[in-house]
Design a protein around this motif. Sequence first.
Motif, mmCIF file in Angstrom:
data_model
loop_
_atom_site.group_PDB
_atom_site.id
_atom_site.type_symbol
_atom_site.label_atom_id
_atom_site.label_comp_id
_atom_site.label_asym_id
_atom_site.label_seq_id
_atom_site.Cartn_x
_atom_site.Cartn_y
_atom_site.Cartn_z
ATOM 1 N N GLY A 392 9.542 -1.037 -38.730
ATOM 2 C CA GLY A 392 10.974 -1.624 -37.825
ATOM 3 C C GLY A 392 11.162 -1.599 -36.657
ATOM 4 N N ARG A 393 12.380 -2.002 -36.192
ATOM 5 C CA ARG A 393 12.988 -2.232 -35.284
ATOM 6 C C ARG A 393 13.250 -1.422 -33.700
ATOM 7 N NH1 ARG A 393 16.560 -7.764 -35.567
ATOM 8 N NH2 ARG A 393 14.631 -8.405 -36.778
ATOM 9 N N THR A 394 11.740 -0.326 -34.152
ATOM 10 C CA THR A 394 12.335 0.964 -33.288
ATOM 11 C C THR A 394 12.141 0.494 -31.192
ATOM 12 O OG1 THR A 394 10.715 2.429 -34.893
ATOM 13 C CG2 THR A 394 11.166 3.084 -32.743
ATOM 14 N N ALA A 395 12.909 1.292 -30.743
ATOM 15 C CA ALA A 395 13.086 0.617 -29.300
ATOM 16 C C ALA A 395 13.231 1.884 -28.633
ATOM 17 C CB ALA A 395 13.079 -0.493 -28.896
ATOM 18 N N ARG A 396 13.632 2.815 -27.122
ATOM 19 C CA ARG A 396 13.795 2.508 -26.361
ATOM 20 C C ARG A 396 14.225 3.084 -25.230
ATOM 21 N NH1 ARG A 396 10.821 5.096 -22.426
ATOM 22 N NH2 ARG A 396 9.232 3.725 -22.508
ATOM 23 N N PHE A 397 15.864 2.500 -24.609
ATOM 24 C CA PHE A 397 16.474 2.584 -23.845
ATOM 25 C C PHE A 397 17.028 3.638 -22.512
ATOM 26 C CE2 PHE A 397 17.319 1.370 -28.278
ATOM 27 C CZ PHE A 397 17.655 -0.188 -28.026
ATOM 28 N N ARG A 398 17.241 2.908 -21.423
ATOM 29 C CA ARG A 398 17.275 3.707 -20.130
ATOM 30 C C ARG A 398 18.848 3.511 -20.095
ATOM 31 N NH1 ARG A 398 15.056 -0.209 -16.906
ATOM 32 N NH2 ARG A 398 17.285 -1.136 -16.869
ATOM 33 N N THR A 404 26.496 2.133 -20.087
ATOM 34 C CA THR A 404 25.300 1.556 -21.876
ATOM 35 C C THR A 404 23.599 1.910 -21.507
ATOM 36 O OG1 THR A 404 25.266 -0.611 -20.201
ATOM 37 C CG2 THR A 404 26.869 -0.103 -20.841
ATOM 38 N N TRP A 405 23.235 1.450 -22.064
ATOM 39 C CA TRP A 405 21.729 1.049 -21.854
ATOM 40 C C TRP A 405 20.680 0.615 -21.741
ATOM 41 C CZ3 TRP A 405 25.134 4.454 -24.318
ATOM 42 C CH2 TRP A 405 25.055 6.242 -23.727
ATOM 43 N N THR A 406 19.820 -0.069 -21.311
ATOM 44 C CA THR A 406 18.730 -1.129 -21.307
ATOM 45 C C THR A 406 17.787 -0.725 -22.437
ATOM 46 O OG1 THR A 406 19.936 -1.930 -19.156
ATOM 47 C CG2 THR A 406 18.205 -3.248 -20.482
ATOM 48 N N GLY A 407 17.164 -1.773 -23.443
ATOM 49 C CA GLY A 407 16.192 -1.465 -24.207
ATOM 50 C C GLY A 407 15.003 -2.794 -22.910
ATOM 51 N N LEU A 408 13.705 -1.006 -23.384
ATOM 52 C CA LEU A 408 12.420 -0.365 -22.587
ATOM 53 C C LEU A 408 11.956 -1.364 -23.622
ATOM 54 C CD1 LEU A 408 13.081 2.627 -20.975
ATOM 55 C CD2 LEU A 408 13.665 0.320 -19.759
ATOM 56 N N THR A 409 11.508 -1.521 -24.859
ATOM 57 C CA THR A 409 10.538 -1.400 -25.139
ATOM 58 C C THR A 409 11.194 -2.482 -26.804
ATOM 59 O OG1 THR A 409 10.691 0.167 -26.792
ATOM 60 C CG2 THR A 409 9.554 0.958 -25.359
ATOM 61 N N GLY A 410 10.042 -3.023 -27.175
ATOM 62 C CA GLY A 410 9.951 -3.741 -28.661
ATOM 63 C C GLY A 410 10.775 -4.848 -28.429
ATOM 64 N N TYR A 411 11.907 -4.742 -29.602
ATOM 65 C CA TYR A 411 12.677 -6.691 -30.290
ATOM 66 C C TYR A 411 14.131 -5.926 -29.305
ATOM 67 C CZ TYR A 411 15.079 -9.393 -32.605
ATOM 68 O OH TYR A 411 16.423 -10.031 -33.548
ATOM 69 N N TYR A 412 14.064 -4.658 -28.599
ATOM 70 C CA TYR A 412 15.135 -4.492 -28.256
ATOM 71 C C TYR A 412 15.438 -4.710 -26.129
ATOM 72 C CZ TYR A 412 17.898 -3.568 -32.389
ATOM 73 O OH TYR A 412 18.163 -3.682 -33.808
ATOM 74 N N ALA A 413 13.828 -4.765 -26.478
ATOM 75 C CA ALA A 413 13.810 -4.638 -24.332
ATOM 76 C C ALA A 413 14.397 -5.818 -24.368
ATOM 77 C CB ALA A 413 12.056 -5.407 -24.409
ATOM 78 N N GLY A 414 15.432 -4.935 -22.727
ATOM 79 C CA GLY A 414 16.171 -5.732 -21.737
ATOM 80 C C GLY A 414 17.492 -6.246 -22.522
ATOM 81 N N GLU A 415 17.872 -5.858 -23.766
ATOM 82 C CA GLU A 415 19.172 -5.759 -24.284
ATOM 83 C C GLU A 415 19.640 -4.955 -24.023
ATOM 84 O OE1 GLU A 415 19.860 -8.737 -25.581
ATOM 85 O OE2 GLU A 415 18.420 -9.368 -26.107
ATOM 86 N N THR A 416 21.459 -4.942 -23.949
ATOM 87 C CA THR A 416 22.288 -3.551 -24.030
ATOM 88 C C THR A 416 22.563 -3.121 -25.473
ATOM 89 O OG1 THR A 416 23.073 -4.653 -22.173
ATOM 90 C CG2 THR A 416 24.386 -3.350 -22.291
ATOM 91 N N LEU A 432 25.145 -3.682 -30.099
ATOM 92 C CA LEU A 432 23.471 -3.764 -29.519
ATOM 93 C C LEU A 432 22.967 -5.412 -29.886
ATOM 94 C CD1 LEU A 432 20.709 -3.411 -28.565
ATOM 95 C CD2 LEU A 432 20.020 -2.277 -30.273
ATOM 96 N N ALA A 433 23.207 -5.872 -29.072
ATOM 97 C CA ALA A 433 22.550 -7.681 -28.788
ATOM 98 C C ALA A 433 23.217 -8.344 -30.461
ATOM 99 C CB ALA A 433 21.049 -7.518 -29.365
#
Length: 461
Positions: A392-398, A404-416, A432-433
């Motif tokens: 599914g929608r696995t993502a890493r966050f910075r 907060t954290w910002t999505g780096l990969t996958g479906y949530y890239a750029g999302e908060t 999350l989004a």
Amino acid sequence: MDALSEDLELLPETRRALRHRIAVAQSEGRAPSVVAAVVRGGEVVWEGSRTSVEGHGPDGNVQYRIGSITKTFTAVLVLRLRDEGLLGLSDPLEKHLPGTGVGEVTVAQLLSHAGGLAAETPGAWWERSPAALRPELADVLGDEPFKHSPGSRFHYSNPGYTLLGSLVEALRGKPWEDVLRAEVLEPLGLNRTSGRPQAPHAGGWAVHPWADVMMPEPVEDLGLMAAAGQLWSTTADLARFADFLLRGDERVLSAATVREMRTPVAPPEPGAADSGYGLGVQLATNGGRRLVGHGGSLPGFVAGLWLSEADDLAAVVLANCTSGLPPTAVAMDLLRIVADAEPRLPEPWRPSGEADRVPLELTGPWYWGTSPHVLRLRYDGSLELGPVGATGRTARFRAEPDGTWTGLTGYYAGETLRAVRRADGSVSHLDLASFVFTREPYDAQAPVPGGVDPQGWRGIG
């Protein structure tokens, strides 16, 4: 020999399989010569060649023409301009290079071959005719430059990269090749990559399709088309360039920007589901592996540079024949041979040095509706959110300064991603989004969209 060198050194059986693959390629492809290299962990771990002239096998210092791999170098220059704030990828070309007649096309569309421009120039075959026939951009574009509406589909365009080369010249005020040498070739140490051949270099040959005879191909200077295919290079230089495309180099482009280059932008052509295009690089799936790179050809030469981020591997194949030897297929086979025979060792587990910056109370299981997810703190301080026991929608966050954290990969890239707290400071839920993640499935104490049935969970009866 240290442990790192031992890990990189290939086994004799693997080296034999690599030699066999290029021997078959040279023989079946009827190429006067072929030279190849494999890169692992940033180091050349194997190189080899085969030639029709005994005793004159090329090595990693012999130049071949690399054709459209030149486009990846041009893309690096454009992204440097973007990172410096001199242009935006969504900018129309007209903003920076007025008067072309195709100014509504954006920089991103040109980089990803989604601008709708023709594949080739009008008139004589540009790769085998004098550049003097195309002294102006109008000669490159012709009277009907568009074949499709800009942004509507992927359509490979050599004139599109000519425009990007002219864009670089307009913003830098210098010839494309001078900018390339100062900003990319010299910082990366690519001293054997050039716009014109420098000895030692291979000669380009056309091999007769039905007879074992050949003739030399002409070497044309491409003029305005240089940014689309002019360069000559070596396996040693391209091995170093491939490693740059994996890791970045702050003197040229950051790791984040080269990762952006490797991200799909243009969809694949119809019927080519395993392919696509990023920003100056081709994307492919081969044997279940996601590969990034580029092929190239000009009369007398074919070239392929491909890499696998997951395997930390790259392969380069160069040959001096107009057709017959498929460099991309051979390069992908070299990657497969090494990756299958000697899988990459995983990075050692190490504890996080950033635990004090992330409340550990956020880690562990969370639920999106009834779907279980887990939030993990990685050793580098990033967070990873993904489903439990399912794809599914696995993502890493910075982490960001505001908590907060910002999505780096996958479906949530750029999302908060943010943790929403109650008045007493305890965590209510994750936002999350617009998705609400709760500690219990449909937690009645959290603001679940649509609300939660007041009778709660129950059986049938």
